[in-house]
Design a protein around this motif. Sequence first.
Motif, PDB file in Angstrom:
ATOM      1  N   ARG A  78      -3.829  -0.954   8.415  1.00 43.02           N
ATOM      2  CA  ARG A  78      -3.210  -0.721   7.116  1.00 43.02           C
ATOM      3  C   ARG A  78      -3.740  -1.718   6.087  1.00 43.02           C
ATOM      4  NH1 ARG A  78      -0.008  -4.482   9.641  1.00 43.02           N
ATOM      5  NH2 ARG A  78       0.926  -6.055   8.261  1.00 43.02           N
ATOM      6  N   VAL A  79      -3.401  -1.462   4.829  1.00 50.01           N
ATOM      7  CA  VAL A  79      -3.571  -2.437   3.752  1.00 50.01           C
ATOM      8  C   VAL A  79      -2.230  -2.590   3.058  1.00 50.01           C
ATOM      9  CG1 VAL A  79      -4.580  -2.830   1.467  1.00 50.01           C
ATOM     10  CG2 VAL A  79      -6.033  -2.079   3.341  1.00 50.01           C
ATOM     11  N   ASP A  80      -1.754  -3.821   2.939  1.00 51.58           N
ATOM     12  CA  ASP A  80      -0.497  -4.091   2.237  1.00 51.58           C
ATOM     13  C   ASP A  80      -0.740  -4.387   0.761  1.00 51.58           C
ATOM     14  OD1 ASP A  80       1.242  -4.019   4.601  1.00 51.58           O
ATOM     15  OD2 ASP A  80       0.174  -5.854   5.176  1.00 51.58           O
ATOM     16  N   VAL A  81      -1.833  -5.093   0.489  1.00 51.39           N
ATOM     17  CA  VAL A  81      -2.175  -5.460  -0.884  1.00 51.39           C
ATOM     18  C   VAL A  81      -3.641  -5.129  -1.129  1.00 51.39           C
ATOM     19  CG1 VAL A  81      -2.394  -7.326  -2.567  1.00 51.39           C
ATOM     20  CG2 VAL A  81      -0.479  -7.329  -0.949  1.00 51.39           C
ATOM     21  N   LEU A  82      -3.889  -4.415  -2.209  1.00 53.20           N
ATOM     22  CA  LEU A  82      -5.245  -4.073  -2.622  1.00 53.20           C
ATOM     23  C   LEU A  82      -5.529  -4.720  -3.966  1.00 53.20           C
ATOM     24  CD1 LEU A  82      -7.868  -2.309  -2.394  1.00 53.20           C
ATOM     25  CD2 LEU A  82      -6.582  -0.516  -3.606  1.00 53.20           C
ATOM     26  N   TYR A  83      -6.610  -5.494  -4.028  1.00 56.26           N
ATOM     27  CA  TYR A  83      -7.043  -6.077  -5.293  1.00 56.26           C
ATOM     28  C   TYR A  83      -8.426  -5.539  -5.614  1.00 56.26           C
ATOM     29  CZ  TYR A  83      -8.505  -9.570  -8.778  1.00 56.26           C
ATOM     30  OH  TYR A  83      -8.979 -10.190  -9.911  1.00 56.26           O
ATOM     31  N   ILE A  84      -8.525  -4.724  -6.646  1.00 54.43           N
ATOM     32  CA  ILE A  84      -9.794  -4.134  -7.070  1.00 54.43           C
ATOM     33  C   ILE A  84     -10.365  -4.986  -8.191  1.00 54.43           C
ATOM     34  CG2 ILE A  84     -10.964  -2.082  -7.932  1.00 54.43           C
ATOM     35  CD1 ILE A  84      -8.671  -0.397  -6.813  1.00 54.43           C
ATOM     36  N   ASN A  85     -11.370  -5.749  -7.858  1.00 54.33           N
ATOM     37  CA  ASN A  85     -11.918  -6.721  -8.805  1.00 54.33           C
ATOM     38  C   ASN A  85     -13.388  -6.489  -9.140  1.00 54.33           C
ATOM     39  OD1 ASN A  85     -11.920  -9.404 -10.242  1.00 54.33           O
ATOM     40  ND2 ASN A  85     -13.382  -9.888  -8.626  1.00 54.33           N
ATOM     41  N   ALA A  86     -14.066  -5.629  -8.395  1.00 56.02           N
ATOM     42  CA  ALA A  86     -15.500  -5.436  -8.606  1.00 56.02           C
ATOM     43  C   ALA A  86     -15.784  -4.999 -10.036  1.00 56.02           C
ATOM     44  CB  ALA A  86     -16.035  -4.396  -7.625  1.00 56.02           C
ATOM     45  N   GLY A 125       1.191   2.192   2.213  1.00 55.54           N
ATOM     46  CA  GLY A 125       2.478   2.869   2.262  1.00 55.54           C
ATOM     47  C   GLY A 125       3.512   2.213   1.365  1.00 55.54           C
ATOM     48  N   LYS A 126       4.735   2.633   1.521  1.00 52.00           N
ATOM     49  CA  LYS A 126       5.840   2.127   0.724  1.00 52.00           C
ATOM     50  C   LYS A 126       5.902   0.599   0.815  1.00 52.00           C
ATOM     51  CE  LYS A 126      10.798   2.732  -0.082  1.00 52.00           C
ATOM     52  NZ  LYS A 126      12.036   3.438   0.359  1.00 52.00           N
ATOM     53  N   GLY A 127       6.059  -0.036  -0.332  1.00 55.31           N
ATOM     54  CA  GLY A 127       6.062  -1.490  -0.380  1.00 55.31           C
ATOM     55  C   GLY A 127       4.698  -2.066  -0.679  1.00 55.31           C
ATOM     56  N   GLU A 169       6.152   6.775  -4.697  1.00 56.88           N
ATOM     57  CA  GLU A 169       5.869   6.503  -3.286  1.00 56.88           C
ATOM     58  C   GLU A 169       6.230   5.074  -2.891  1.00 56.88           C
ATOM     59  OE1 GLU A 169       1.853   7.584  -2.241  1.00 56.88           O
ATOM     60  OE2 GLU A 169       1.819   9.210  -3.718  1.00 56.88           O
ATOM     61  N   GLY A 170       6.821   4.339  -3.825  1.00 51.64           N
ATOM     62  CA  GLY A 170       7.195   2.964  -3.527  1.00 51.64           C
ATOM     63  C   GLY A 170       6.032   1.998  -3.556  1.00 51.64           C
ATOM     64  N   ILE A 171       4.960   2.355  -4.265  1.00 49.62           N
ATOM     65  CA  ILE A 171       3.780   1.497  -4.395  1.00 49.62           C
ATOM     66  C   ILE A 171       3.669   1.038  -5.848  1.00 49.62           C
ATOM     67  CG2 ILE A 171       1.262   1.384  -4.246  1.00 49.62           C
ATOM     68  CD1 ILE A 171       1.413   3.509  -2.041  1.00 49.62           C
ATOM     69  N   ARG A 172       3.541  -0.263  -6.037  1.00 49.91           N
ATOM     70  CA  ARG A 172       3.391  -0.819  -7.382  1.00 49.91           C
ATOM     71  C   ARG A 172       1.908  -0.988  -7.718  1.00 49.91           C
ATOM     72  NH1 ARG A 172       4.593  -5.606  -8.322  1.00 49.91           N
ATOM     73  NH2 ARG A 172       4.556  -6.413  -6.184  1.00 49.91           N
ATOM     74  N   LEU A 173       1.576  -0.727  -8.968  1.00 57.33           N
ATOM     75  CA  LEU A 173       0.206  -0.890  -9.437  1.00 57.33           C
ATOM     76  C   LEU A 173       0.225  -1.603 -10.784  1.00 57.33           C
ATOM     77  CD1 LEU A 173      -2.548   1.888  -9.476  1.00 57.33           C
ATOM     78  CD2 LEU A 173      -2.391   0.117 -11.205  1.00 57.33           C
ATOM     79  N   ASN A 174      -0.427  -2.745 -10.841  1.00 53.66           N
ATOM     80  CA  ASN A 174      -0.489  -3.532 -12.074  1.00 53.66           C
ATOM     81  C   ASN A 174      -1.922  -3.951 -12.367  1.00 53.66           C
ATOM     82  OD1 ASN A 174       2.471  -4.005 -12.875  1.00 53.66           O
ATOM     83  ND2 ASN A 174       2.481  -4.583 -10.711  1.00 53.66           N
TER      84      ASN A 174
END
Length: 249
Positions: A78-86, A125-127, A169-174
């Motif tokens: 799984r991935v809990d935190v995704l940081y897209i920085n490219a 997933g959620k969270g 879906e319970g996923i935050r995106l900032n």
Amino acid sequence: MRFENKIVLVLGGNSGMGLATAKAFAAEGAKVHLTGRDQATIDAAVASIPGSKGYRSDISDIDSTEEIVAKVEAEDGRVDVLYINAGVGGFAPLRGITEEAWDHVHSINLKGCVFALQKALRIMGKGGSIVVTGSIGAHGALEGNGAYAAAKGGLYMAMKVFAKELVKEGIRLNMVSPGPIDTPLLYRNPGMTEEQVAGLKEMMIANIPMHRMGESDEVAKAVLFLASDDASFITAANLFVDGGLLELR
């Protein structure tokens, strides 16, 4: 230890802001997976972050990103935190923009980031929490910045729409939008000489209310805040890390 037992994927984590953030996630307990385009800097990054995994990948290559997601899934599920920085820069006035340069900037800064998010969602997933690197360049008119501003402006609006979709879906995106940060990206502007880059840096410092460039660690702190439960009631935010440049102009 805000990220203890969390699986974090940093796309574009081999130098600058991405590397500083990858190190910060690991320091707070996360297992970090990171990508980059240069094997030497990837190896150096992994050597500096205990327990991390590094992969060579170009975010503009969607199949390559999908392969990275599959490798993370095979390793940790799984991935809990995704940081897209490219991202890449590219200054040129309207009359000097080439189709090749335009496509290069947009394939990485916009298309690549959007499809990276799409691919990574398969194992989130959620969270889950996502942070994307934007830019204050998407919110101000800097001469010669048309291609980059268009890509980052498109990314800003796309991510705002996706945040609205994912909140169900319970996923935050900032988004974190840095201003002038002293990173290697500043010195890799196609079409600009060293003297022009130095002049650009001086101009930036003169216009920043804090009268200095930002540091990668300062961006990392903002990313970790938005990615953590400290920001559990925040989504679709765009946090400027720019020494007051945009809001105090």
